[in-house]
Design a protein around this motif. Structure first.
Motif, PDB file in Angstrom:
ATOM      1  N   PHE A  55      -6.661 -21.485  17.910  1.00 27.49           N
ATOM      2  CA  PHE A  55      -7.349 -20.197  17.990  1.00 27.49           C
ATOM      3  C   PHE A  55      -8.843 -20.379  17.717  1.00 27.49           C
ATOM      4  O   PHE A  55      -9.673 -19.673  18.277  1.00 27.49           O
ATOM      5  CB  PHE A  55      -6.748 -19.217  16.972  1.00 27.49           C
ATOM      6  CG  PHE A  55      -7.331 -17.837  17.049  1.00 27.49           C
ATOM      7  CD1 PHE A  55      -6.968 -16.965  18.067  1.00 27.49           C
ATOM      8  CD2 PHE A  55      -8.256 -17.400  16.098  1.00 27.49           C
ATOM      9  CE1 PHE A  55      -7.514 -15.681  18.153  1.00 27.49           C
ATOM     10  CE2 PHE A  55      -8.799 -16.126  16.175  1.00 27.49           C
ATOM     11  CZ  PHE A  55      -8.425 -15.265  17.199  1.00 27.49           C
ATOM     12  N   ASP A 103      -8.407 -17.636   1.536  1.00 26.89           N
ATOM     13  CA  ASP A 103      -8.656 -16.193   1.389  1.00 26.89           C
ATOM     14  C   ASP A 103     -10.021 -15.946   0.730  1.00 26.89           C
ATOM     15  O   ASP A 103     -10.769 -15.048   1.135  1.00 26.89           O
ATOM     16  CB  ASP A 103      -7.562 -15.548   0.526  1.00 26.89           C
ATOM     17  CG  ASP A 103      -6.224 -15.471   1.252  1.00 26.89           C
ATOM     18  OD1 ASP A 103      -6.199 -15.623   2.491  1.00 26.89           O
ATOM     19  OD2 ASP A 103      -5.197 -15.248   0.581  1.00 26.89           O
ATOM     20  N   ASP A 110     -17.402 -12.691   4.488  1.00 26.00           N
ATOM     21  CA  ASP A 110     -17.575 -11.293   4.851  1.00 26.00           C
ATOM     22  C   ASP A 110     -18.600 -10.565   3.977  1.00 26.00           C
ATOM     23  O   ASP A 110     -18.967  -9.438   4.301  1.00 26.00           O
ATOM     24  CB  ASP A 110     -16.228 -10.560   4.826  1.00 26.00           C
ATOM     25  CG  ASP A 110     -15.412 -10.870   6.098  1.00 26.00           C
ATOM     26  OD1 ASP A 110     -15.854 -11.717   6.902  1.00 26.00           O
ATOM     27  OD2 ASP A 110     -14.342 -10.263   6.275  1.00 26.00           O
ATOM     28  N   PRO A 114     -19.771  -7.965   6.819  1.00 31.01           N
ATOM     29  CA  PRO A 114     -18.679  -7.029   6.516  1.00 31.01           C
ATOM     30  C   PRO A 114     -18.231  -6.197   7.719  1.00 31.01           C
ATOM     31  O   PRO A 114     -17.123  -5.673   7.708  1.00 31.01           O
ATOM     32  CB  PRO A 114     -19.272  -6.124   5.434  1.00 31.01           C
ATOM     33  CG  PRO A 114     -20.742  -6.167   5.690  1.00 31.01           C
ATOM     34  CD  PRO A 114     -21.037  -7.555   6.191  1.00 31.01           C
ATOM     35  N   ILE A 115     -19.064  -6.098   8.737  1.00 26.95           N
ATOM     36  CA  ILE A 115     -18.733  -5.230   9.872  1.00 26.95           C
ATOM     37  C   ILE A 115     -18.174  -6.026  11.037  1.00 26.95           C
ATOM     38  O   ILE A 115     -17.126  -5.681  11.585  1.00 26.95           O
ATOM     39  CB  ILE A 115     -19.966  -4.407  10.324  1.00 26.95           C
ATOM     40  CG1 ILE A 115     -20.486  -3.547   9.167  1.00 26.95           C
ATOM     41  CG2 ILE A 115     -19.647  -3.545  11.545  1.00 26.95           C
ATOM     42  CD1 ILE A 115     -19.486  -2.547   8.587  1.00 26.95           C
ATOM     43  N   ALA A 116     -18.843  -7.103  11.427  1.00 23.01           N
ATOM     44  CA  ALA A 116     -18.355  -7.906  12.557  1.00 23.01           C
ATOM     45  C   ALA A 116     -19.070  -9.242  12.606  1.00 23.01           C
ATOM     46  O   ALA A 116     -20.281  -9.329  12.350  1.00 23.01           O
ATOM     47  CB  ALA A 116     -18.560  -7.162  13.879  1.00 23.01           C
ATOM     48  N   SER A 118     -19.664 -10.676  15.242  1.00 25.84           N
ATOM     49  CA  SER A 118     -20.460 -10.689  16.473  1.00 25.84           C
ATOM     50  C   SER A 118     -21.838 -10.060  16.285  1.00 25.84           C
ATOM     51  O   SER A 118     -22.677 -10.145  17.175  1.00 25.84           O
ATOM     52  CB  SER A 118     -19.710  -9.931  17.577  1.00 25.84           C
ATOM     53  OG  SER A 118     -19.535  -8.577  17.193  1.00 25.84           O
ATOM     54  N   LEU A 119     -22.063  -9.404  15.152  1.00 26.24           N
ATOM     55  CA  LEU A 119     -23.378  -8.814  14.886  1.00 26.24           C
ATOM     56  C   LEU A 119     -24.201  -9.749  14.014  1.00 26.24           C
ATOM     57  O   LEU A 119     -23.664 -10.500  13.203  1.00 26.24           O
ATOM     58  CB  LEU A 119     -23.223  -7.483  14.126  1.00 26.24           C
ATOM     59  CG  LEU A 119     -22.486  -6.345  14.805  1.00 26.24           C
ATOM     60  CD1 LEU A 119     -22.379  -5.162  13.840  1.00 26.24           C
ATOM     61  CD2 LEU A 119     -23.190  -5.923  16.088  1.00 26.24           C
ATOM     62  N   ASP A 123     -28.211  -6.723  11.239  1.00 25.61           N
ATOM     63  CA  ASP A 123     -27.658  -5.474  11.755  1.00 25.61           C
ATOM     64  C   ASP A 123     -26.526  -4.914  10.897  1.00 25.61           C
ATOM     65  O   ASP A 123     -25.881  -3.925  11.289  1.00 25.61           O
ATOM     66  CB  ASP A 123     -27.172  -5.679  13.194  1.00 25.61           C
ATOM     67  CG  ASP A 123     -28.336  -5.999  14.116  1.00 25.61           C
ATOM     68  OD1 ASP A 123     -29.436  -5.447  13.888  1.00 25.61           O
ATOM     69  OD2 ASP A 123     -28.161  -6.821  15.037  1.00 25.61           O
ATOM     70  N   GLN A 124     -26.228  -5.570   9.779  1.00 24.70           N
ATOM     71  CA  GLN A 124     -25.205  -5.042   8.875  1.00 24.70           C
ATOM     72  C   GLN A 124     -25.637  -5.270   7.419  1.00 24.70           C
ATOM     73  O   GLN A 124     -24.810  -5.438   6.534  1.00 24.70           O
ATOM     74  CB  GLN A 124     -23.836  -5.671   9.162  1.00 24.70           C
ATOM     75  CG  GLN A 124     -23.831  -7.183   9.268  1.00 24.70           C
ATOM     76  CD  GLN A 124     -22.552  -7.743   9.891  1.00 24.70           C
ATOM     77  OE1 GLN A 124     -21.439  -7.348   9.539  1.00 24.70           O
ATOM     78  NE2 GLN A 124     -22.700  -8.659  10.845  1.00 24.70           N
ATOM     79  N   GLU A 127     -24.461  -2.581   4.629  1.00 24.66           N
ATOM     80  CA  GLU A 127     -23.044  -2.776   4.329  1.00 24.66           C
ATOM     81  C   GLU A 127     -22.842  -4.076   3.553  1.00 24.66           C
ATOM     82  O   GLU A 127     -21.997  -4.157   2.655  1.00 24.66           O
ATOM     83  CB  GLU A 127     -22.235  -2.809   5.623  1.00 24.66           C
ATOM     84  CG  GLU A 127     -22.234  -1.492   6.419  1.00 24.66           C
ATOM     85  CD  GLU A 127     -23.302  -1.433   7.511  1.00 24.66           C
ATOM     86  OE1 GLU A 127     -24.320  -2.168   7.415  1.00 24.66           O
ATOM     87  OE2 GLU A 127     -23.123  -0.638   8.469  1.00 24.66           O
ATOM     88  N   ARG A 130     -23.659  -3.681  -0.074  1.00 24.85           N
ATOM     89  CA  ARG A 130     -22.601  -2.965  -0.789  1.00 24.85           C
ATOM     90  C   ARG A 130     -21.397  -3.879  -1.026  1.00 24.85           C
ATOM     91  O   ARG A 130     -20.839  -3.925  -2.115  1.00 24.85           O
ATOM     92  CB  ARG A 130     -22.194  -1.758   0.071  1.00 24.85           C
ATOM     93  CG  ARG A 130     -21.830  -0.589  -0.754  1.00 24.85           C
ATOM     94  CD  ARG A 130     -21.495   0.663   0.034  1.00 24.85           C
ATOM     95  NE  ARG A 130     -20.632   1.459  -0.817  1.00 24.85           N
ATOM     96  CZ  ARG A 130     -19.705   2.286  -0.400  1.00 24.85           C
ATOM     97  NH1 ARG A 130     -19.514   2.465   0.904  1.00 24.85           N
ATOM     98  NH2 ARG A 130     -18.960   2.943  -1.254  1.00 24.85           N
ATOM     99  N   ARG A 131     -20.997  -4.599   0.015  1.00 24.49           N
ATOM    100  CA  ARG A 131     -19.827  -5.477  -0.135  1.00 24.49           C
ATOM    101  C   ARG A 131     -20.116  -6.617  -1.117  1.00 24.49           C
ATOM    102  O   ARG A 131     -19.281  -6.952  -1.949  1.00 24.49           O
ATOM    103  CB  ARG A 131     -19.381  -6.039   1.222  1.00 24.49           C
ATOM    104  CG  ARG A 131     -18.191  -6.988   1.071  1.00 24.49           C
ATOM    105  CD  ARG A 131     -17.328  -7.100   2.310  1.00 24.49           C
ATOM    106  NE  ARG A 131     -16.182  -7.970   2.029  1.00 24.49           N
ATOM    107  CZ  ARG A 131     -15.034  -7.972   2.689  1.00 24.49           C
ATOM    108  NH1 ARG A 131     -14.849  -7.132   3.687  1.00 24.49           N
ATOM    109  NH2 ARG A 131     -14.064  -8.787   2.377  1.00 24.49           N
ATOM    110  N   LEU A 134     -19.865  -5.732  -4.856  1.00 25.77           N
ATOM    111  CA  LEU A 134     -18.486  -5.631  -5.350  1.00 25.77           C
ATOM    112  C   LEU A 134     -17.795  -6.989  -5.346  1.00 25.77           C
ATOM    113  O   LEU A 134     -16.954  -7.268  -6.194  1.00 25.77           O
ATOM    114  CB  LEU A 134     -17.715  -4.599  -4.525  1.00 25.77           C
ATOM    115  CG  LEU A 134     -18.179  -3.159  -4.825  1.00 25.77           C
ATOM    116  CD1 LEU A 134     -17.845  -2.219  -3.683  1.00 25.77           C
ATOM    117  CD2 LEU A 134     -17.556  -2.667  -6.130  1.00 25.77           C
TER     118      LEU A 134
END
Lengths: 235, 235
Positions: A55, A103, A110, A114-116, A118-119, A123-124, A127, A130-131, A134
């Motif tokens: 994969f 894991d 991430d 955290p969003i993708a 591919s970005l 561009d994130q 987010e 914030r991630r 935490l």
């Protein structure tokens, strides 16, 4: 046996867990996409093959066998390289720890994506901030505390007792990656994980690992790696 | 052998991949935290034990052995339940596919929890909408397309050929979970994955699986599960 490792040529990433096992064992291997002209084309050809394609990289060729998924590669290589316990119970426990490392690594990645995937990070970024906050407060102590307790309970020098396994090499890499990506957050907490920090240093001092780390084969961490240093995420 | 499965009592979650294998094989097992008074306390005691504790449920006790990490449990159970290939190459390939299922499941979960598992969905809804849109557009087709091509290449009825393995049971669950969480997105795309949809139905029709699905042992999908239906994420 000459192994062929297939991984993206420019980063440590997940390929590094496999490289460390091959290097510690003094195994004979090609890092195909880096070492060979046409290596990237060979990697892409294998990913597009009809029967049992991977994969995603990393994947390892051993004779006719092609094994993908980092933890699966180490499950396969461990006994062959003398880096896994002999008993079935020991091997399951080593693999279970390796899957927990996987894991943790995915969660670490991430923090900046955290969003993708591919970005771009840029561009994130809100987010990610914030991630990451935490992650540092909750997940980092949860995972590191878990591995520290495992080392304490084992009572040996290594995670599974008296003999080094691929799990120790992976934990070295986890600490090295976090030191690069979250130097402030980790420095503030390192004293809580003395055994894990000692394990990092003990792995780094092993002759073959030390030679590898000093060589050009060890890529530096960089801006496209799984572990990335963004000061605004490192609180 | 009587197995004891430890998992959160109220959800399908990752425990469901193990339940499906045990049910299909007609294995003798306790779903401890659901079936027994004091089962949750037993689960928590094992997580806090000193030697080789699981990082998280599910975990499985078999005699003195305690195995955690869903894919590791299936690696262990597969040969014992007649749900894994006989050759080492076949087992590595099955496990590789299962680890890819695990990655897909983690990404599916993070569509509704892109920032942190410790926050409510309602506290990360804008980020969830952004992540879910890209998940549906990019990740869902990538994973489903990969499994569909695997089924086409194998040419058999099941993912690994003529015999059902735990991978087929897990792919059934992946499709069932997506149908619950993303009914619109999946309906729009299902025609691209005819083999995977047939595999879902063929697993559901197996006598022991059908009996299980019709029983009270199969929990319904719910608002705290790994697969959750939020209409605003299902585009």
């Amino acid at each position: 046996m000459r192994y062929r490792l297939y991984y993206w040529p420019g980063i440590q990433g997940r390929g590094e867990f496999v490289r460390l096992a091959l290097e510690e064992a003094g195994a004979d291997y090609d890092d195909v996409a880096r070492a060979r002209k046409g290596g990237m084309a060979a990697l892409q050809r294998l990913m597009a093959r009809r029967s049992a394609p991977p994969f995603a990289p990393p994947f390892l060729a051993a004779g006719n066998l092609l094994v993908a998924q980092t933890a699966n590669i180490l499950l396969f290589l461990g006994p062959r390289l003398g880096l896994a316990p002999r008993s079935e119970a020991g091997r399951l426990w080593a693999h279970q720890l390796q899957l927990t490392v996987a894991d943790f690594v995915a969660e670490t990645h991430d923090t900046h994506h955290p969003i993708a995937g591919s970005l771009y990070y840029e561009d994130q970024r809100p987010e990610a901030k914030r991630r990451a906050a935490l992650f540092v407060r909750e997940r980092l102590p949860k995972y590191l505390g878990y591995f520290e307790r495992g080392l304490a309970a084992g009572g040996g020098r290594w995670m599974l007792g008296a003999r080094l396994t691929y799990v120790d090499l992976s934990l070295f890499q986890v600490v090295a990656g976090l030191r690069h990506a979250f130097p402030r957050a980790l420095a503030r907490r390192a004293a809580r994980y003395p055994r894990l920090m000692r394990l990092h240093d003990a792995v780094a001092a092993r002759p073959r690992v030390a030679a590898y780390l000093a060589s050009a084969r060890r890529l530096p961490f960089g801006p496209a790696d799984l572990w990335r240093h963004y000061p605004e995420l490192d609180r």
